[in-house]
Write a protein that holds these residues in place. Structure first.
Motif, PDB file in Angstrom:
ATOM      1  N   PRO A 151       1.392  -1.356  -0.098  1.00  8.78           N
ATOM      2  CA  PRO A 151      -0.056  -0.154   0.225  1.00  8.78           C
ATOM      3  C   PRO A 151       1.068   1.223  -0.380  1.00  8.78           C
ATOM      4  O   PRO A 151       1.766   1.198   0.408  1.00  8.78           O
ATOM      5  CB  PRO A 151      -0.780   0.258   1.565  1.00  8.78           C
ATOM      6  CG  PRO A 151      -0.508  -1.303   2.161  1.00  8.78           C
ATOM      7  CD  PRO A 151       0.903  -1.870   1.522  1.00  8.78           C
ATOM      8  N   PRO A 152       0.281   2.956  -0.261  1.00 13.26           N
ATOM      9  CA  PRO A 152       0.700   3.624  -0.787  1.00 13.26           C
ATOM     10  C   PRO A 152       1.323   3.897   1.011  1.00 13.26           C
ATOM     11  O   PRO A 152       3.121   4.936   1.055  1.00 13.26           O
ATOM     12  CB  PRO A 152      -0.184   4.947  -0.820  1.00 13.26           C
ATOM     13  CG  PRO A 152      -1.316   3.846  -1.577  1.00 13.26           C
ATOM     14  CD  PRO A 152      -1.275   2.583  -0.948  1.00 13.26           C
ATOM     15  N   GLN A 203       1.663   9.812   1.387  1.00 10.20           N
ATOM     16  CA  GLN A 203       0.711   8.803   0.844  1.00 10.20           C
ATOM     17  C   GLN A 203       0.859   9.706  -0.319  1.00 10.20           C
ATOM     18  O   GLN A 203      -0.126   8.345  -1.003  1.00 10.20           O
ATOM     19  CB  GLN A 203      -0.004   8.111   1.546  1.00 10.20           C
ATOM     20  CG  GLN A 203      -0.797   8.037   2.931  1.00 10.20           C
ATOM     21  CD  GLN A 203       0.967   7.753   3.890  1.00 10.20           C
ATOM     22  OE1 GLN A 203       1.559   7.261   3.902  1.00 10.20           O
ATOM     23  NE2 GLN A 203       0.620   8.226   5.180  1.00 10.20           N
ATOM     24  N   GLU A 204       1.326  10.608  -0.988  1.00  6.76           N
ATOM     25  CA  GLU A 204       1.030  10.468  -2.024  1.00  6.76           C
ATOM     26  C   GLU A 204       2.254  11.165  -2.889  1.00  6.76           C
ATOM     27  O   GLU A 204       2.383  10.854  -4.095  1.00  6.76           O
ATOM     28  CB  GLU A 204       0.405  12.063  -2.343  1.00  6.76           C
ATOM     29  CG  GLU A 204      -1.201  11.489  -1.967  1.00  6.76           C
ATOM     30  CD  GLU A 204      -2.198  12.132  -2.191  1.00  6.76           C
ATOM     31  OE1 GLU A 204      -1.753  13.819  -2.742  1.00  6.76           O
ATOM     32  OE2 GLU A 204      -3.492  12.580  -1.495  1.00  6.76           O
ATOM     33  N   GLU A 264       0.115   6.405  -6.248  1.00  6.47           N
ATOM     34  CA  GLU A 264      -0.950   5.702  -6.435  1.00  6.47           C
ATOM     35  C   GLU A 264      -1.528   4.709  -5.875  1.00  6.47           C
ATOM     36  O   GLU A 264      -1.467   3.474  -6.437  1.00  6.47           O
ATOM     37  CB  GLU A 264      -1.110   6.078  -8.066  1.00  6.47           C
ATOM     38  CG  GLU A 264      -3.006   6.312  -8.095  1.00  6.47           C
ATOM     39  CD  GLU A 264      -2.886   6.235  -9.650  1.00  6.47           C
ATOM     40  OE1 GLU A 264      -4.229   5.973 -10.267  1.00  6.47           O
ATOM     41  OE2 GLU A 264      -2.372   7.108 -10.187  1.00  6.47           O
ATOM     42  N   ALA A 265      -2.692   4.715  -5.783  1.00  5.07           N
ATOM     43  CA  ALA A 265      -2.963   3.181  -4.749  1.00  5.07           C
ATOM     44  C   ALA A 265      -4.007   3.389  -6.269  1.00  5.07           C
ATOM     45  O   ALA A 265      -4.929   3.486  -6.836  1.00  5.07           O
ATOM     46  CB  ALA A 265      -3.927   3.454  -4.061  1.00  5.07           C
ATOM     47  N   THR A 302       0.294  -0.556  -5.027  1.00  6.86           N
ATOM     48  CA  THR A 302       1.210   1.281  -5.240  1.00  6.86           C
ATOM     49  C   THR A 302       1.658   1.159  -6.966  1.00  6.86           C
ATOM     50  O   THR A 302       2.430   1.147  -6.759  1.00  6.86           O
ATOM     51  CB  THR A 302       1.970   1.634  -4.296  1.00  6.86           C
ATOM     52  OG1 THR A 302       0.730   1.972  -2.967  1.00  6.86           O
ATOM     53  CG2 THR A 302       2.431   3.584  -4.446  1.00  6.86           C
ATOM     54  N   LYS A 338      -3.986  -7.634   1.957  1.00  6.95           N
ATOM     55  CA  LYS A 338      -4.630  -6.997   1.340  1.00  6.95           C
ATOM     56  C   LYS A 338      -5.575  -7.131   1.375  1.00  6.95           C
ATOM     57  O   LYS A 338      -6.406  -8.483   2.699  1.00  6.95           O
ATOM     58  CB  LYS A 338      -5.086  -7.775  -0.425  1.00  6.95           C
ATOM     59  CG  LYS A 338      -3.401  -7.903  -0.968  1.00  6.95           C
ATOM     60  CD  LYS A 338      -3.296  -8.070  -1.797  1.00  6.95           C
ATOM     61  CE  LYS A 338      -2.254  -8.413  -2.178  1.00  6.95           C
ATOM     62  NZ  LYS A 338      -1.381  -9.078  -3.421  1.00  6.95           N
ATOM     63  N   TRP A 383      -6.189  -3.258   0.602  1.00  6.96           N
ATOM     64  CA  TRP A 383      -6.237  -2.188   1.094  1.00  6.96           C
ATOM     65  C   TRP A 383      -6.528  -1.060   0.237  1.00  6.96           C
ATOM     66  O   TRP A 383      -7.726  -1.208  -0.705  1.00  6.96           O
ATOM     67  CB  TRP A 383      -4.671  -1.397   0.841  1.00  6.96           C
ATOM     68  CG  TRP A 383      -4.067  -1.822  -0.111  1.00  6.96           C
ATOM     69  CD1 TRP A 383      -4.038  -0.769  -1.274  1.00  6.96           C
ATOM     70  CD2 TRP A 383      -2.843  -2.921  -0.247  1.00  6.96           C
ATOM     71  NE1 TRP A 383      -2.639  -1.418  -2.707  1.00  6.96           N
ATOM     72  CE2 TRP A 383      -2.332  -2.941  -1.716  1.00  6.96           C
ATOM     73  CE3 TRP A 383      -2.915  -4.007   0.201  1.00  6.96           C
ATOM     74  CZ2 TRP A 383      -1.767  -3.746  -2.322  1.00  6.96           C
ATOM     75  CZ3 TRP A 383      -2.345  -4.598  -0.309  1.00  6.96           C
ATOM     76  CH2 TRP A 383      -1.246  -5.106  -1.522  1.00  6.96           C
ATOM     77  N   ARG A 387      -8.363   1.950  -1.996  1.00  7.59           N
ATOM     78  CA  ARG A 387      -7.768   2.350  -3.429  1.00  7.59           C
ATOM     79  C   ARG A 387      -8.656   3.750  -3.276  1.00  7.59           C
ATOM     80  O   ARG A 387      -9.441   4.322  -2.445  1.00  7.59           O
ATOM     81  CB  ARG A 387      -8.713   1.661  -4.366  1.00  7.59           C
ATOM     82  CG  ARG A 387      -7.946   0.360  -4.889  1.00  7.59           C
ATOM     83  CD  ARG A 387      -7.750   0.475  -6.433  1.00  7.59           C
ATOM     84  NE  ARG A 387      -7.706   1.693  -7.115  1.00  7.59           N
ATOM     85  CZ  ARG A 387      -8.407   1.233  -8.932  1.00  7.59           C
ATOM     86  NH1 ARG A 387      -8.870   0.011  -8.769  1.00  7.59           N
ATOM     87  NH2 ARG A 387      -8.052   1.690  -9.243  1.00  7.59           N
ATOM     88  N   ARG A 388      -8.044   5.176  -3.820  1.00  6.76           N
ATOM     89  CA  ARG A 388      -8.429   6.474  -4.339  1.00  6.76           C
ATOM     90  C   ARG A 388      -9.237   6.203  -5.679  1.00  6.76           C
ATOM     91  O   ARG A 388      -8.927   5.756  -6.081  1.00  6.76           O
ATOM     92  CB  ARG A 388      -7.376   7.130  -4.273  1.00  6.76           C
ATOM     93  CG  ARG A 388      -6.919   6.984  -2.981  1.00  6.76           C
ATOM     94  CD  ARG A 388      -5.596   8.654  -2.712  1.00  6.76           C
ATOM     95  NE  ARG A 388      -5.360   8.040  -1.640  1.00  6.76           N
ATOM     96  CZ  ARG A 388      -4.843   9.220  -1.026  1.00  6.76           C
ATOM     97  NH1 ARG A 388      -4.099  10.300  -1.308  1.00  6.76           N
ATOM     98  NH2 ARG A 388      -4.384   8.968   0.138  1.00  6.76           N
TER      99      ARG A 388
END
Length: 166
Positions: A14-15, A85-86, A112-113, A118, A161, A163, A165-166
């Motif tokens: 994950p991010p 995280q970005e 990016e998720a 990522t 898992k 996680w 997502r955006r």
């Protein structure tokens, strides 16, 4: 149009795990040097306006003379922007007598998720003209492969898992 060097990779974590590895001194020393190099961080200040000094040493300097001296590249890296995280935006200046390596390069690490982890995209702008574009992109891709290996073998939550997502 100005030159842009770029590489991207999906890493199966994950991010937050990726972001953490971008701001951890020991992690950077382990995964940032591309294939054929090792790295050492001499100074460390992980905050906006801070940065680090990294000494990269070629394992076989015969074919790669180095920008700073035979067998070494020394780079001063500044943290221009940190967005948890970005993204991480760095400025990089090589210590070199050769003017073809002069100037400030900007390295932007975007996270990016995505399904499966990522997507990490690295974009370099302001790259000194002495740095061959194809070789630089291979080097960035090598660092991303190292990052993926580092995170998927050393991150305690790497295999958790799903996680968000955006």
């Amino acid at each position: 149009m100005s030159r842009i060097d770029r590489a991207s990779r999906v890493i199966a974590v994950p991010p937050p795990a990726v972001y953490g590895a971008l701001l951890d001194r020991a992690a950077l020393e382990a995964w940032l040097p591309p294939e054929g190099m090792r790295g050492r961080i001499d100074r460390w200040d992980p905050r906006p306006g801070g940065g680090f000094r990294m000494v990269l040493t070629y394992l076989d300097p015969v074919g790669d003379p180095g920008k700073t001296s035979d067998g070494t590249d020394v780079v001063e890296v500044g943290f221009a922007e940190l967005v948890p995280q970005e993204s991480v935006v760095q400025t990089a200046v090589f210590e070199a007598d050769d003017p073809s390596y002069a100037g400030t390069m900007t390295m932007t690490w975007r996270l990016e998720a995505v399904d499966g982890g990522t997507e990490v995209t690295v974009t370099a702008t302001g790259v000194p003209p002495g740095i061959d574009q194809a070789a630089h992109e291979v080097g960035i891709a090598s660092s991303l492969a190292n990052l993926a290996a580092y995170l998927t073998t050393s991150s305690p939550g790497a295999r958790r898992k799903p996680w968000p997502r955006r």
